[in-house]
Scaffold this active site. Structure first.
Site, PDB file in Angstrom:
ATOM      1  N   HIS A 114       4.629  -4.377  10.727  1.00 35.57           N
ATOM      2  CA  HIS A 114       5.066  -3.667  11.933  1.00 35.57           C
ATOM      3  C   HIS A 114       5.246  -4.604  13.111  1.00 35.57           C
ATOM      4  O   HIS A 114       4.557  -5.617  13.227  1.00 35.57           O
ATOM      5  CB  HIS A 114       4.030  -2.604  12.350  1.00 35.57           C
ATOM      6  CG  HIS A 114       3.940  -1.432  11.430  1.00 35.57           C
ATOM      7  ND1 HIS A 114       4.693  -0.297  11.596  1.00 35.57           N
ATOM      8  CD2 HIS A 114       3.184  -1.221  10.325  1.00 35.57           C
ATOM      9  CE1 HIS A 114       4.399   0.579  10.644  1.00 35.57           C
ATOM     10  NE2 HIS A 114       3.483   0.043   9.846  1.00 35.57           N
ATOM     11  N   HIS A 144       1.385   3.952   1.795  1.00 41.54           N
ATOM     12  CA  HIS A 144       1.933   4.718   2.926  1.00 41.54           C
ATOM     13  C   HIS A 144       3.463   4.802   2.856  1.00 41.54           C
ATOM     14  O   HIS A 144       4.127   3.812   2.554  1.00 41.54           O
ATOM     15  CB  HIS A 144       1.499   4.090   4.253  1.00 41.54           C
ATOM     16  CG  HIS A 144       0.073   4.369   4.610  1.00 41.54           C
ATOM     17  ND1 HIS A 144      -0.626   3.644   5.551  1.00 41.54           N
ATOM     18  CD2 HIS A 144      -0.791   5.308   4.140  1.00 41.54           C
ATOM     19  CE1 HIS A 144      -1.860   4.133   5.647  1.00 41.54           C
ATOM     20  NE2 HIS A 144      -1.987   5.134   4.794  1.00 41.54           N
ATOM     21  N   ASP A 146       5.807   4.754   4.945  1.00 38.49           N
ATOM     22  CA  ASP A 146       6.641   3.813   5.718  1.00 38.49           C
ATOM     23  C   ASP A 146       6.736   2.450   5.031  1.00 38.49           C
ATOM     24  O   ASP A 146       7.463   1.568   5.495  1.00 38.49           O
ATOM     25  CB  ASP A 146       6.147   3.677   7.172  1.00 38.49           C
ATOM     26  CG  ASP A 146       4.727   3.171   7.295  1.00 38.49           C
ATOM     27  OD1 ASP A 146       3.835   3.706   6.602  1.00 38.49           O
ATOM     28  OD2 ASP A 146       4.501   2.227   8.086  1.00 38.49           O
ATOM     29  N   HIS A 147       6.021   2.277   3.914  1.00 34.09           N
ATOM     30  CA  HIS A 147       6.103   1.034   3.132  1.00 34.09           C
ATOM     31  C   HIS A 147       6.671   1.260   1.735  1.00 34.09           C
ATOM     32  O   HIS A 147       6.984   0.295   1.040  1.00 34.09           O
ATOM     33  CB  HIS A 147       4.716   0.378   3.037  1.00 34.09           C
ATOM     34  CG  HIS A 147       4.161   0.020   4.380  1.00 34.09           C
ATOM     35  ND1 HIS A 147       4.113  -1.268   4.848  1.00 34.09           N
ATOM     36  CD2 HIS A 147       3.684   0.803   5.375  1.00 34.09           C
ATOM     37  CE1 HIS A 147       3.611  -1.268   6.079  1.00 34.09           C
ATOM     38  NE2 HIS A 147       3.344  -0.026   6.425  1.00 34.09           N
ATOM     39  N   ASP A 157      -0.243  -3.825   6.273  1.00 33.57           N
ATOM     40  CA  ASP A 157      -0.882  -3.266   7.469  1.00 33.57           C
ATOM     41  C   ASP A 157      -2.343  -3.699   7.563  1.00 33.57           C
ATOM     42  O   ASP A 157      -3.226  -2.905   7.906  1.00 33.57           O
ATOM     43  CB  ASP A 157      -0.793  -1.730   7.461  1.00 33.57           C
ATOM     44  CG  ASP A 157       0.601  -1.223   7.758  1.00 33.57           C
ATOM     45  OD1 ASP A 157       1.496  -2.041   8.033  1.00 33.57           O
ATOM     46  OD2 ASP A 157       0.796   0.010   7.701  1.00 33.57           O
ATOM     47  N   HIS A 195      -7.535  -0.499   5.488  1.00 33.57           N
ATOM     48  CA  HIS A 195      -6.448   0.359   6.000  1.00 33.57           C
ATOM     49  C   HIS A 195      -6.181   1.445   4.959  1.00 33.57           C
ATOM     50  O   HIS A 195      -6.203   2.634   5.263  1.00 33.57           O
ATOM     51  CB  HIS A 195      -5.206  -0.490   6.257  1.00 33.57           C
ATOM     52  CG  HIS A 195      -4.015   0.279   6.730  1.00 33.57           C
ATOM     53  ND1 HIS A 195      -3.929   0.831   7.978  1.00 33.57           N
ATOM     54  CD2 HIS A 195      -2.843   0.584   6.113  1.00 33.57           C
ATOM     55  CE1 HIS A 195      -2.752   1.450   8.107  1.00 33.57           C
ATOM     56  NE2 HIS A 195      -2.078   1.315   6.991  1.00 33.57           N
ATOM     57  N   HIS A 248       0.854  -1.206   0.000  1.00 31.37           N
ATOM     58  CA  HIS A 248       0.000   0.000   0.000  1.00 31.37           C
ATOM     59  C   HIS A 248       0.877   1.238   0.000  1.00 31.37           C
ATOM     60  O   HIS A 248       2.083   1.156   0.229  1.00 31.37           O
ATOM     61  CB  HIS A 248      -0.991  -0.011   1.171  1.00 31.37           C
ATOM     62  CG  HIS A 248      -0.387   0.109   2.535  1.00 31.37           C
ATOM     63  ND1 HIS A 248       0.435  -0.853   3.083  1.00 31.37           N
ATOM     64  CD2 HIS A 248      -0.486   1.079   3.482  1.00 31.37           C
ATOM     65  CE1 HIS A 248       0.791  -0.478   4.304  1.00 31.37           C
ATOM     66  NE2 HIS A 248       0.261   0.695   4.559  1.00 31.37           N
TER      67      HIS A 248
HETATM   68 FE    FE Z   1       2.598   0.992   8.085  1.00 26.50          FE
HETATM   69 ZN    ZN Z   2       0.027   1.723   6.532  1.00 25.70          ZN
END
Ligand code: FE
Ligand code: ZN
Length: 245
Positions: free
Chosen positions: A173, A61, A63-64, A135, A116, A59
């Site tokens: 995570h 985001h 952080d990915h 996530d 999400h 996805h």
């Molecule tokens: Fe994340």
């Molecule tokens: Zn995420």
């Protein structure tokens, strides 16, 4: 093909993210999944003499996806959800529900698992018994509902719960300990949760990762995977969002 026929390496990135390297020894191919930053994955691959030919993104985001551009500059092809292409400018290959992606002879199916984010996908190596859930499914938890609703996440959980118990779950995570604190409150009589939390607390005290988990363990200890209805998942999600454990 057993799970052992894939080499899977957990790479901690950013504050509490896990990115993953998956290596197929037969073909020599390696994919990086959800590189929130590039360098730790490039280093982990180089240490093993692997080169990263692909990136698979669950996805959009940051952080990915934060490492995608550097991975692409280093020669990797980027695959991710077509539905989020506008938010992932690095994408070379766009996928969605029913598509397959390949690492050597290994085929992973793409599951659309929204909630999400709207276009979130998971990658499932059925033969190897491994699923990368980003996530959506976490150890004893599920992702927050930023771009979707509880009915969607409930449908995702039903799909995950239907996988074989020994399927290894690789999520995005290290949230296990805080998820478990909530799980204990949500299901105070669940002995499996209590036992697992004792183990998780010990592992975290030693600085160890608690991921991967397995579908069987989640079926026993994850209140979100165990929810019987979308309404129950909605209630749990709202309680967890407000939980200060
Ligand atoms: Fe994340
Ligand atoms: Zn995420």
């Amino acid at each position: 093909m057993a799970a052992s026929s894939l080499g899977i390496v957990r790479v901690p990135v950013l504050a509490d993210n896990y990115a993953w390297l998956v290596h197929d020894p037969a073909s020599g191919e390696t994919v990086a999944i959800d590189p929130g930053e590039a360098q730790p994955l490039l280093d982990a691959a180089a240490e093993r003499g692997w080169s990263i030919g692909q990136v698979w993104t669950t996805h959009w985001h940051p952080d990915h996806t934060g490492g995608n551009a550097a991975m692409k500059a280093a020669g990797a092809r980027i695959t991710g959800p077509a539905a989020e292409a506008a938010k992932i400018p690095t994408l070379d290959t766009m996928v969605g529900e029913g598509d397959t992606v390949r690492l050597g002879r290994h085929v992973a199916s793409v599951l659309h698992v929204p909630g999400h984010t709207a276009g979130h996908v998971a990658f499932h190596f059925a033969e190897a018994g491994a699923i990368f859930t980003g996530d959506t499914l976490f150890a004893m938890g599920c992702g927050r509902l930023f771009e979707g609703d509880a009915a969607q996440m409930f449908a995702n959980m039903r799909r995950y719960a239907a996988l074989p118990d020994d399927t290894q779950v690789y999520c995005g995570h290290e949230y296990t300990q805080s998820n478990g604190r909530f799980a204990r409150v949500a299901e105070p009589d669940n002995a499996a949760i209590a036992a697992r939390m004792a183990e998780v607390d010990a592992m975290r005290a030693r600085g160890e990762a608690t991921i991967p988990t397995s579908i069987g363990l989640e079926r026993a200890t994850n209140p979100f995977l165990r929810a019987d209805t979308a309404d129950e998942l909605a209630r749990l999600r709202a309680e967890k969002d407000a939980f200060r454990g």
